[in-house]
Design a protein around this motif. Structure first.
Motif: not given
Lengths: 213, 213
Positions: B182-183, B186-192, B194-195, B198, B200, B202
């Protein structure tokens, strides 16, 4: 609840609470967690020991309540409307707090605390409360569409605060003022963010793998 | 260097080193860093105190050399040809190590160690050596084109190992076997990550912003 007149803000009850928590924080800072006694807090705050035990139950609950109060005052949760700004603001407050002698000592005191049931329960309450507060930054960003709704608030906050605590408690490195922004930008965008168009032959592998049944 | 015949692997010098480091690790595990004395190590390893001081110089250097040896044996640096697999493999070894009573105790002992010059110098040597080893995972990935050449090896490793140490030393949470993957992801692809698209409303904002001059 038995003395409703005393529960108004600024009343005797609030003054007692404030005096006890301040005395606890001062004694924690000078004597550490192991050295703190309710008798010393009682003497310093000029509040009966029985009052303290009636209100906090255990020595551990008292210490954790004081540490939470201190962290809450030092670590406001920003709400700027921008995830990046909120996270950088929060981490900057945390870096400043952990850089003060008091914040630094308290973090190392938490690292040295015991594992008996009372200490463990108090510690879980402490971290759950801190994560619940800072997690609002993440849930608000999900609501705004800045993050996928599958984002885990606690893991996200943890990946940002853990490097600061790690430096304070384990590697004992100074906290660079640019560290909060570096951590936030790295976590938001990832380190392999340019990977969709790699410069090596691994692109071929990616295509062939995507064509497998 | 004055006794070249003793420096071959498996020779007397290597046996003395092994005996002293094993005794140091056993005593560290039972007595902690503050309780360890060179006299106890000498008695347990059956090696003269003067030999230990000649070879290691200070009590702190001896402890850190023993902890480094222990970590090096428990934390091999994978070289699978894949950054993701290397990082998950390394973090999994670290999680297993920190989950053993010995690894857990040693991490908490490092967190409790002092700040005098000898302790600080030994600690810096310990972490610099560990980062130098694990940093190979990052530099090899840069060489393969999996990471930009601006990637900071130490910060990258730190963002992955810090959450494990944070849980062991501060929040005292168990280490979930899925945490390393998981770590890393998350670090390889970033949490944002898919921005750009999006789900929504936005999206409208994103389009209009991209059309600005």
């Amino acid at each position: 609840m038995t003395e409703p007149g005393n529960r108004r803000p600024g009343g005797r009850s609030a003054r007692v609470r404030r005096a006890v928590l301040d005395a606890t924080l001062d004694l924690l800072h000078t004597h550490g967690m192991d050295g703190l006694t309710v008798a010393d807090v009682s003497a310093r705050a000029e509040v009966h020991e029985t009052t303290i035990y009636r209100r906090w139950g255990t020595r551990e609950n008292l210490m954790i309540d004081a540490l939470l109060e201190d962290a809450e005052e030092s670590l406001p949760i920003p709400d700027t409307g921008s995830l990046r700004d909120d996270l950088i603001g929060y981490l900057t407050s945390l870096a400043v707090y952990l850089g003060t002698p008091r914040g630094n000592d308290f973090d190392r005191a938490l690292a040295a605390a015991g594992d008996d049931p009372a200490a463990s329960a108090a510690r879980n309450h402490y971290w759950n409360t801190r994560y619940a507060r800072s997690g609002h930054i993440i849930t608000r960003a999900i609501d705004r569409g800045e993050l996928p709704d599958t984002t885990d608030p606690r893991q996200t906050v943890e990946m940002l605060v853990a490097p600061l605590h790690f430096k304070v408690v384990l590697t004992r490195e100074p906290l660079d003022p640019n560290l909060p922004a570096r951590l936030v930008d790295t976590l938001l965008h990832g380190i392999a963010a340019t990977q969709p168009a790699p410069m090596t032959t691994t692109r071929t592998t990616g295509i062939s793998e995507s064509m497998r049944p």
